[in-house]
Scaffold this active site. Structure first.
Site, PDB file in Angstrom:
ATOM      1  N   THR A 230      -8.131   6.875  -2.509  1.00 54.35           N
ATOM      2  CA  THR A 230      -9.514   6.471  -2.757  1.00 54.35           C
ATOM      3  C   THR A 230     -10.427   7.678  -2.587  1.00 54.35           C
ATOM      4  O   THR A 230     -11.524   7.708  -3.143  1.00 54.35           O
ATOM      5  CB  THR A 230      -9.967   5.347  -1.802  1.00 54.35           C
ATOM      6  OG1 THR A 230      -9.643   5.734  -0.464  1.00 54.35           O
ATOM      7  CG2 THR A 230      -9.285   4.040  -2.151  1.00 54.35           C
TER       8      THR A 230
ATOM      9  N   LYS B 191       1.226  14.455   1.014  1.00 54.57           N
ATOM     10  CA  LYS B 191      -0.079  14.823   0.450  1.00 54.57           C
ATOM     11  C   LYS B 191      -0.158  16.321   0.136  1.00 54.57           C
ATOM     12  O   LYS B 191      -1.102  16.801  -0.481  1.00 54.57           O
ATOM     13  CB  LYS B 191      -1.192  14.398   1.396  1.00 54.57           C
ATOM     14  CG  LYS B 191      -1.337  12.864   1.497  1.00 54.57           C
ATOM     15  CD  LYS B 191      -2.389  12.474   2.517  1.00 54.57           C
ATOM     16  CE  LYS B 191      -2.518  10.966   2.718  1.00 54.57           C
ATOM     17  NZ  LYS B 191      -3.361  10.312   1.683  1.00 54.57           N
TER      18      LYS B 191
ATOM     19  N   HIS C  97       0.800  -1.231   0.000  1.00 55.30           N
ATOM     20  CA  HIS C  97       0.000   0.000   0.000  1.00 55.30           C
ATOM     21  C   HIS C  97       0.828   1.273   0.000  1.00 55.30           C
ATOM     22  O   HIS C  97       0.251   2.364  -0.011  1.00 55.30           O
ATOM     23  CB  HIS C  97      -0.943   0.033   1.199  1.00 55.30           C
ATOM     24  CG  HIS C  97      -2.100  -0.920   1.089  1.00 55.30           C
ATOM     25  ND1 HIS C  97      -3.271  -0.593   0.442  1.00 55.30           N
ATOM     26  CD2 HIS C  97      -2.254  -2.182   1.527  1.00 55.30           C
ATOM     27  CE1 HIS C  97      -4.110  -1.626   0.503  1.00 55.30           C
ATOM     28  NE2 HIS C  97      -3.513  -2.601   1.150  1.00 55.30           N
TER      29      HIS C  97
ATOM     30  N   LYS D 144     -13.996   8.969  -4.639  1.00 53.71           N
ATOM     31  CA  LYS D 144     -15.258   9.380  -4.010  1.00 53.71           C
ATOM     32  C   LYS D 144     -15.725  10.723  -4.594  1.00 53.71           C
ATOM     33  O   LYS D 144     -16.907  10.917  -4.889  1.00 53.71           O
ATOM     34  CB  LYS D 144     -15.087   9.508  -2.488  1.00 53.71           C
ATOM     35  CG  LYS D 144     -14.668   8.218  -1.787  1.00 53.71           C
ATOM     36  CD  LYS D 144     -14.255   8.487  -0.336  1.00 53.71           C
ATOM     37  CE  LYS D 144     -13.504   7.313   0.256  1.00 53.71           C
ATOM     38  NZ  LYS D 144     -12.816   7.661   1.529  1.00 53.71           N
TER      39      LYS D 144
ATOM     40  N   LYS E 137      -8.092  14.567   3.778  1.00 54.23           N
ATOM     41  CA  LYS E 137      -7.316  13.324   3.857  1.00 54.23           C
ATOM     42  C   LYS E 137      -6.391  13.483   5.059  1.00 54.23           C
ATOM     43  O   LYS E 137      -6.300  14.579   5.628  1.00 54.23           O
ATOM     44  CB  LYS E 137      -6.491  13.098   2.575  1.00 54.23           C
ATOM     45  CG  LYS E 137      -5.720  14.353   2.132  1.00 54.23           C
ATOM     46  CD  LYS E 137      -5.015  14.164   0.783  1.00 54.23           C
ATOM     47  CE  LYS E 137      -5.910  14.167  -0.415  1.00 54.23           C
ATOM     48  NZ  LYS E 137      -6.016  12.883  -1.096  1.00 54.23           N
ATOM     49  N   ARG E 138      -5.707  12.413   5.483  1.00 59.33           N
ATOM     50  CA  ARG E 138      -4.764  12.575   6.588  1.00 59.33           C
ATOM     51  C   ARG E 138      -3.755  13.681   6.256  1.00 59.33           C
ATOM     52  O   ARG E 138      -3.390  13.891   5.091  1.00 59.33           O
ATOM     53  CB  ARG E 138      -4.040  11.242   6.858  1.00 59.33           C
ATOM     54  CG  ARG E 138      -4.923  10.185   7.507  1.00 59.33           C
ATOM     55  CD  ARG E 138      -5.392  10.607   8.901  1.00 59.33           C
ATOM     56  NE  ARG E 138      -4.321  10.665   9.838  1.00 59.33           N
ATOM     57  CZ  ARG E 138      -4.027   9.736  10.752  1.00 59.33           C
ATOM     58  NH1 ARG E 138      -4.782   8.655  10.851  1.00 59.33           N
ATOM     59  NH2 ARG E 138      -3.007   9.876  11.564  1.00 59.33           N
TER      60      ARG E 138
END
Ligand SMILES: *Cc1c(COP(=O)(O)O)cnc(C)c1O
Length: 732
Positions: free
Chosen positions: A566, A464, A270, A570, A458-459
């Site tokens: 993911t 990110k 992952h 969405k 998101k985290r």
């Protein structure tokens, strides 16, 4: 149900609000597993989801003075009506002790025993009369725990010490994409593995396949009847534990045990971030799992013997045991060796897995490596969270898309249908109104529902790149201040996500976001044109509210760092347009919808690699780009932190001198691309047409498609769309 709740004087929507999230995961990884359970049940696959029943899930995030504060997630306080304890299936798990090599076999002795109590939660398929089971283990001290002969004197203390045993399932470790080598975490990992494998083997033995011989189980068919999918390396101990059961307990010979183990296990990788890869100190295993350490050494020795023909430096790179100041076990290497299939979670990620992270292994066994692009369940992430959109889609193409999301393609016929364009825009506007009302009600925050909802949830993690978003906000702010008479597209930028409690930089990023908000939101020159909202306590139930209301989805990780994502899927399914890099599943989203229907910007993986070779110099960008320089200078000089001007110097120092994720290198392209977003937003009809194209092309990202691929290409089973007859429950 509806009528019952009305009779009780309850409103179902109010009840839904009271329902606690089962926050038993950190971010995308756990959510993915939950979507997979939904899809497996819907596809008629008889699968179990195993995990730990944490007494405390992911912490609740409070924002106090702009800083993240963690609060324990006591989700079981008022009970959990969905679960059923199954004490009849309770199992022992052993820790510590020593290994006895006796003439009649190897014995792991003098261990401490903890009991694993299973709690079952039903997982119903969608309208197919199939219900699977999610089985979560809770740690329970045996009645004689700590009451051995030498302890009889202190009965009270012994009872109090039962807590120590039960701490194993107390709390979820809150790191996302980060390895923390704590003994309690290793105990958790072995606990779930040991209980689950006993459960699986018990079920196999009681089936018609396992009991050919009343004394000796025939395990020949085990890999044909059992598939164990390792969700990252967290359950990697399954491999040595299966070997221990087969060799030590079932007296199978090693080579046969290894063959069965390999054919049973498959491993999903992952992440490629090195700091996330599990590398447990050998010393921890010596104490906690001495027999497993021996088995891992033996697995590694045989593996290296086979690999002996490769160069010595390669041999060292491919070892399960890493030498160095502290000897460590590389769990990913263990998984690759002990599995018959290894997969990444998006095409670009699977390529990186083959060509970089596990290149040496790929060169030797290329046939083991696969791709399974992630997906999301359309039942939760469309039907449940966005009934308005679901309805207007069903009006056009019927309801079958909910179990065959590729049917959304039929919406391409309606891209120019004026009534449908209006309906899609109307649903989005209603969702935005509803979310605005929620923010007012919950947080007394007022936003403009006709502004563009630019959402980045998101985290919080450096890779990110929430900081890149911050630089865009500051740039917009400075532009409006500089030229207040010009017309601007009103934006509400919403950023949300939890920072791991021990991740200093992530916590500073939250404080920076809230500080920028304090300045921007209270500047009379700015007015309604720009607002910055930090969404507190981002979790699944909040995702279900904000995603249907989003216009713009921020997916801006450095190319090569986000395995799949993911969240991106969405948003696409719920009619937001994506601004993103060519990373993770964004690549395939752009392929499905056409690159011209997303806002793609910035470096590609190849560009990042080239820059790594050459060396990334942030200062270059800072010197060359005035708007970037101004933004950084403002952060650095205390413009957003007048009470403590030096507060953000760690952030600036990182961005300028050791930014692994190259924020500045994508700054210009990002700002330019955001300009194109504004341009399109000024033309609502064209915007909505792109939205419809995106929705129509999002079918690939159903977890039903993902699971169908796992089933056929890894597990060797065929999904079934047939609805089984309903059970005949006699009524009184
Ligand atoms: C989907 C989801 C994630 C994963 O989001 P990414 O953008 O893929 O990192 C994280 N947290 C929650 C609550 C989610 O629903």
């Amino acid at each position: 149900m509806f009528y019952f709740s009305q009779q009780l004087g309850l409103d179902l929507e109010e009840l839904e609000e009271i329902e606690e999230d089962a926050g038993l995961g950190n971010g995308g990884l756990g959510r993915l597993a939950a979507c997979f359970l939904d899809s497996m049940a819907t596809l008629g696959l008889g699968a179990y989801g195993y995990g730990i029943r944490y007494e405390f899930g992911i912490f609740n995030q409070k924002v106090v003075d702009g800083w993240q504060v963690e609060e324990a997630d006591d989700w079981l306080r008022y009970g959990n009506p969905w679960e059923k304890a199954r004490p009849e299936y309770m199992l022992p798990v052993h820790f510590y002790g020593r290994v006895d090599h006796t003439p009649d076999g190897i014995k792991w002795v003098d261990t401490q025993v903890i009991l694993a109590m299973p709690y079952d939660t039903p997982v119903p398929g969608y309208k197919n009369n199939t219900v699977n089971t999610m089985r979560l283990w809770s740690a329970k001290a045996p009645n004689d725990f700590n009451l051995e002969e030498f302890n009889v004197g202190d009965y009270i203390q012994a009872v109090l010490d039962r807590n120590l045993a039960e701490n194993i399932s107390r709390v979820l470790y809150p790191n996302d994409n980060f390895f923390e080598g704590k003994e309690l975490r290793l105990k958790q990992e072995y606990f779930v593995v040991a209980a689950t494998l006993q459960d699986i083997i018990r079920r196999f033995k009681s089936s018609k396949f396992g009991c050919r011989d009343p004394v000796r189980t025939c395990f020949e068919t085990f890999p044909d009847k059992v598939a164990i999918q390792l969700n990252d390396t967290h359950p990697a101990l399954s491999i040595p534990e299966l070997m221990r059961i087969f060799v030590d307990v079932e007296h199978m010979d090693w080579d046969k045990a290894w063959d069965i183990t390999k054919r049973t296990c498959a491993y999903t990788n992952h992440t490629v971030l090195p700091e996330a890869l599990e590398r447990w100190p050998v010393s921890m295993f010596e104490k906690l799992l001495p027999r497993h350490l021996e088995i891992i050494y033996a697995i590694n020795q045989k593996h290296l013997d086979v690999m002996a023909f490769v160069y010595i430096d390669r041999l060292r790179r491919m070892s399960v045991i890493e030498e160095g100041d502290c000897k460590r076990i590389n769990m990913a290497h263990l998984c690759v060796i002990g599995s018959h299939a290894i997969n990444g979670v998006a095409r670009i990620h699977s390529e990186i897995v083959k060509n970089s992270v596990f290149k040496d292994f790929y060169d030797i066994e290329p046939e083991k490596f696969q791709n399974k692009t992630n997906g999301i369940t359309p039942r939760r992430w469309l039907l449940l969270c966005n009934p308005g959109l679901s309805d207007i889609i069903a009006e056009k193409i019927g309801e079958d898309f909910l179990t065959d999301l590729s049917q959304l393609k039929k919406l391409l016929d309606f891209v120019d249908d004026e009534a449908f364009i209006r309906d899609v825009a109307k649903v989005k506007q209603e969702n935005k109104q509803k979310f605005s009302a929620y923010l007012v009600e919950q947080y007394k925050v007022k936003i403009n529902p006709s502004s563009m909802f630019d959402v980045h949830v998101k985290r919080i993690h450096e890779y990110k790149r929430q900081l890149l978003n911050c630089l865009h906000i500051i740039t917009l702010y400075n532009r409006i201040r500089k030229d207040p008479k010009k017309s601007y597209v009103p934006r509400t930028v919403m950023i949300g996500g939890k920072a791991a409690p021990g991740y200093h930089m992530a916590k500073m990023i939250i404080k920076l976001i809230t500080s920028i908000g304090d300045v921007v939101n209270n500047d009379p020159y700015i007015g309604e044109r720009l607002k910055v909202i930090f969404l507190e306590n981002y979790r699944v139930s909040l995702a279900e509210k904000v995603i249907p209301a989003a216009d713009l989805s921020e997916q801006i990780s450095t190319a090569g760092t986000e395995a799949s994502g993911t969240g991106n899927m969405k948003f696409m399914l719920n009619g937001a347009l994506t601004i993103g890099t060519m990373d993770g599943a964004n690549v395939e989203m752009a392929e499905e919808a056409g690159e011209e229907n997303l806002f793609i910007f910035g470096m590609r993986v190849e560009d990042v690699e080239a820059m790594d070779k050459k060396g990334y110099n942030a200062k270059e960008y800072y010197d060359r780009i005035p708007e970037l320089r101004q933004a950084i200078d403002q952060i650095n000089s205390g413009f957003f932190s007048p009470d403590d001007p030096g507060r953000f110097r760690d952030i600036v120092n990182m961005l300028m001198y050791h930014d692994r994720f190259k924020v500045f290198a994508d700054y210009e392209a990002y700002i330019k691309c955001q300009g194109q977003v504004d341009q399109l937003y000024m033309n609502p009809r064209e915007w909505t047409k792109k939205v419809i194209k995106n929705i129509a092309c999002s079918g690939k990202f159903s977890s039903d498609r993902t699971i169908t691929e796992y089933a056929r290409e890894i597990w060797g089973v065929e999904p079934s769309a047939v609805k089984i007859p309903p059970p005949n429950i006699p009524r009184e």
